[in-house]
Design an enzyme around this catalytic site. Structure first.
Site, PDB file in Angstrom:
ATOM      1  N   PRO A  14       0.972  -1.294  -0.084  1.00 44.13           N
ATOM      2  CA  PRO A  14      -0.034  -0.065   0.013  1.00 44.13           C
ATOM      3  C   PRO A  14       0.833   1.119   0.188  1.00 44.13           C
ATOM      4  CG  PRO A  14      -0.135  -1.021   2.130  1.00 44.13           C
ATOM      5  CD  PRO A  14       0.529  -1.917   1.147  1.00 44.13           C
ATOM      6  N   ASN A  15       0.325   2.470  -0.767  1.00 40.21           N
ATOM      7  CA  ASN A  15       0.690   3.490  -0.934  1.00 40.21           C
ATOM      8  C   ASN A  15       1.867   3.804  -1.773  1.00 40.21           C
ATOM      9  OD1 ASN A  15      -1.237   5.060   0.743  1.00 40.21           O
ATOM     10  ND2 ASN A  15      -0.047   3.957   2.741  1.00 40.21           N
ATOM     11  N   ARG A  22       5.578  12.369  -2.802  1.00 40.52           N
ATOM     12  CA  ARG A  22       5.750  12.870  -1.594  1.00 40.52           C
ATOM     13  C   ARG A  22       6.910  12.140  -0.606  1.00 40.52           C
ATOM     14  NH1 ARG A  22       0.698  12.953   2.241  1.00 40.52           N
ATOM     15  NH2 ARG A  22       2.253  14.057   3.519  1.00 40.52           N
ATOM     16  N   TYR A  27      12.056   7.959   0.686  1.00 37.40           N
ATOM     17  CA  TYR A  27      11.638   6.951  -0.337  1.00 37.40           C
ATOM     18  C   TYR A  27      12.346   7.282  -1.727  1.00 37.40           C
ATOM     19  CZ  TYR A  27       8.429   5.473   3.453  1.00 37.40           C
ATOM     20  OH  TYR A  27       7.924   5.125   4.449  1.00 37.40           O
ATOM     21  N   ASN A  78       7.790  -5.720  -1.637  1.00 36.35           N
ATOM     22  CA  ASN A  78       7.929  -4.611  -0.571  1.00 36.35           C
ATOM     23  C   ASN A  78       6.529  -4.719   0.040  1.00 36.35           C
ATOM     24  OD1 ASN A  78       7.852  -2.496   0.941  1.00 36.35           O
ATOM     25  ND2 ASN A  78       8.889  -1.196  -0.489  1.00 36.35           N
ATOM     26  N   ALA A  81       3.424  -0.858   4.380  1.00 39.74           N
ATOM     27  CA  ALA A  81       2.952  -1.114   5.902  1.00 39.74           C
ATOM     28  C   ALA A  81       2.596  -2.242   6.477  1.00 39.74           C
ATOM     29  CB  ALA A  81       1.949   0.226   6.229  1.00 39.74           C
ATOM     30  N   HIS A  84       4.674  -4.961   8.743  1.00 35.68           N
ATOM     31  CA  HIS A  84       4.445  -4.738  10.379  1.00 35.68           C
ATOM     32  C   HIS A  84       3.048  -5.217  11.066  1.00 35.68           C
ATOM     33  CE1 HIS A  84       7.862  -2.280   9.077  1.00 35.68           C
ATOM     34  NE2 HIS A  84       7.028  -1.383   8.522  1.00 35.68           N
ATOM     35  N   GLU A 102      12.500  -9.914   0.764  1.00 37.37           N
ATOM     36  CA  GLU A 102      11.730  -8.575   1.177  1.00 37.37           C
ATOM     37  C   GLU A 102      12.513  -7.473   0.776  1.00 37.37           C
ATOM     38  OE1 GLU A 102      11.054  -9.078   5.517  1.00 37.37           O
ATOM     39  OE2 GLU A 102      10.292  -7.090   5.636  1.00 37.37           O
ATOM     40  N   HIS A 104      12.964  -3.150   1.402  1.00 35.96           N
ATOM     41  CA  HIS A 104      12.550  -1.875   1.782  1.00 35.96           C
ATOM     42  C   HIS A 104      13.218  -0.789   1.124  1.00 35.96           C
ATOM     43  CE1 HIS A 104       9.307  -3.602   4.475  1.00 35.96           C
ATOM     44  NE2 HIS A 104      10.393  -4.599   4.735  1.00 35.96           N
ATOM     45  N   SER A 106      13.588   2.176   2.379  1.00 33.83           N
ATOM     46  CA  SER A 106      14.291   2.868   3.719  1.00 33.83           C
ATOM     47  C   SER A 106      14.867   1.977   4.435  1.00 33.83           C
ATOM     48  CB  SER A 106      13.361   3.768   4.459  1.00 33.83           C
ATOM     49  OG  SER A 106      12.273   2.950   4.928  1.00 33.83           O
ATOM     50  N   ARG A 111      14.486   3.792  11.883  1.00 34.98           N
ATOM     51  CA  ARG A 111      13.112   4.597  11.937  1.00 34.98           C
ATOM     52  C   ARG A 111      12.491   4.324  13.343  1.00 34.98           C
ATOM     53  NH1 ARG A 111      10.149   4.381   6.361  1.00 34.98           N
ATOM     54  NH2 ARG A 111       9.199   6.309   7.464  1.00 34.98           N
TER      55      ARG A 111
HETATM   56  O1  CA2 Z   1      10.848   1.558   3.228  1.00 33.10           O
HETATM   57  C1  CA2 Z   1       9.965   0.965   2.816  1.00 33.10           C
HETATM   58  O2  CA2 Z   1      10.035   0.709   1.485  1.00 33.10           O
HETATM   59  C2  CA2 Z   1       8.754   0.917   3.291  1.00 33.10           C
HETATM   60  O3  CA2 Z   1       8.133  -0.466   3.141  1.00 33.10           O
HETATM   61  C3  CA2 Z   1       7.586   1.889   2.873  1.00 33.10           C
HETATM   62  C4  CA2 Z   1       6.400   1.761   3.414  1.00 33.10           C
HETATM   63  C5  CA2 Z   1       6.710   1.777   5.296  1.00 33.10           C
HETATM   64  O4  CA2 Z   1       5.158   1.813   5.898  1.00 33.10           O
HETATM   65  C6  CA2 Z   1       7.452   0.806   5.769  1.00 33.10           C
HETATM   66  O5  CA2 Z   1       7.622   0.921   7.090  1.00 33.10           O
HETATM   67  C7  CA2 Z   1       8.712   1.025   4.929  1.00 33.10           C
HETATM   68  C8  CA2 Z   1       5.484   3.166   3.337  1.00 33.10           C
HETATM   69  C9  CA2 Z   1       5.262   3.207   1.775  1.00 33.10           C
HETATM   70  C10 CA2 Z   1       4.567   4.468   1.762  1.00 33.10           C
HETATM   71  O6  CA2 Z   1       5.240   5.358   0.523  1.00 33.10           O
HETATM   72  C11 CA2 Z   1       4.930   6.399   0.407  1.00 33.10           C
HETATM   73  C12 CA2 Z   1       5.610   6.903  -0.809  1.00 33.10           C
HETATM   74  C13 CA2 Z   1       5.110   8.356  -1.183  1.00 33.10           C
HETATM   75  C14 CA2 Z   1       4.285   9.056  -0.381  1.00 33.10           C
HETATM   76  C15 CA2 Z   1       3.665   8.489   0.633  1.00 33.10           C
HETATM   77  C16 CA2 Z   1       3.934   7.230   1.037  1.00 33.10           C
END
Ligand code: CA2
Length: 149
Positions: A14-15, A22, A27, A78, A81, A84, A102, A104, A106, A111
């Site tokens: 998701p996202n 953003r 990211y 990936n 969210a 977790h 897997e 990520h 970041s 974090r």
């Molecule tokens: O670091 C990663 O790839 C994560 O999987 C990204 C997830 C985060 O919840 C994980 O803890 C780590 C979040 C992805 C959201 O991506 C966005 C990108 C641009 C704007 C808003 C959200």
């Protein structure tokens, strides 16, 4: 007819469809389309065909993972969210019996504390975090090496 060595599936949670719009400091500035193009190049370099899927819905991700059984040789995921929170995604990955890497973007361990726990990591052959989009190339290279060993 394809002469590829095999087929890999890239799963984005998701996202991640928001990438590039953003939070570039966390990211990166590449879009999901940029990352998928990178993945296609990396897979092609190693002789693999590639499918990609992104969803903001847990059940749709479970469906895509279940469908990989019998159609893919390995999965790069990936889970975003859902990393977790999702026992369902971890169970679906385990049920495929396919090698999983897997990824990520970041470094989740640098974090908030809640990002250090992953339901998916125990199912994964490897976990790559903090390498940005290059992490997807590392994941594909690792899967290719694993599958040819
Ligand atoms: O670091 C990663 O790839 C994560 O999987 C990204 C997830 C985060 O919840 C994980 O803890 C780590 C979040 C992805 C959201 O991506 C966005 C990108 C641009 C704007 C808003 C959200």
């Amino acid at each position: 007819m394809s002469s590829a060595t095999g087929r890999l599936l890239i799963v984005h949670g998701p996202n991640l469809n928001m990438l590039g719009t953003r939070e570039p400091g966390i990211y990166g500035s590449e879009s999901l389309e940029d990352i998928n193009a990178l993945c296609h190049r990396a897979a092609a370099d190693l002789g693999y065909d590639l499918d990609t899927v992104q969803s903001n819905h847990e059940g749709a991700l479970v469906d895509a993972i279940q469908a990989a059984r019998g159609t893919a040789d390995g999965i790069v995921i990936n889970p975003a969210a859902y990393t977790h929170t999702s026992v369902a995604i971890a169970d679906a990955l385990r049920a495929t019996a396919l090698p999983v890497v897997e990824v990520h973007l970041s470094n989740v361990h640098a974090r908030e504390a809640f990002r250090s726990h992953s339901y998916v990591s125990p199912v994964a052959e490897a976990v790559i975090a903090g390498a940005g989009s290059t992490g997807y190339r590392f994941a594909i290279e690792h899967l290719a090496a694993y599958l040819s060993s």
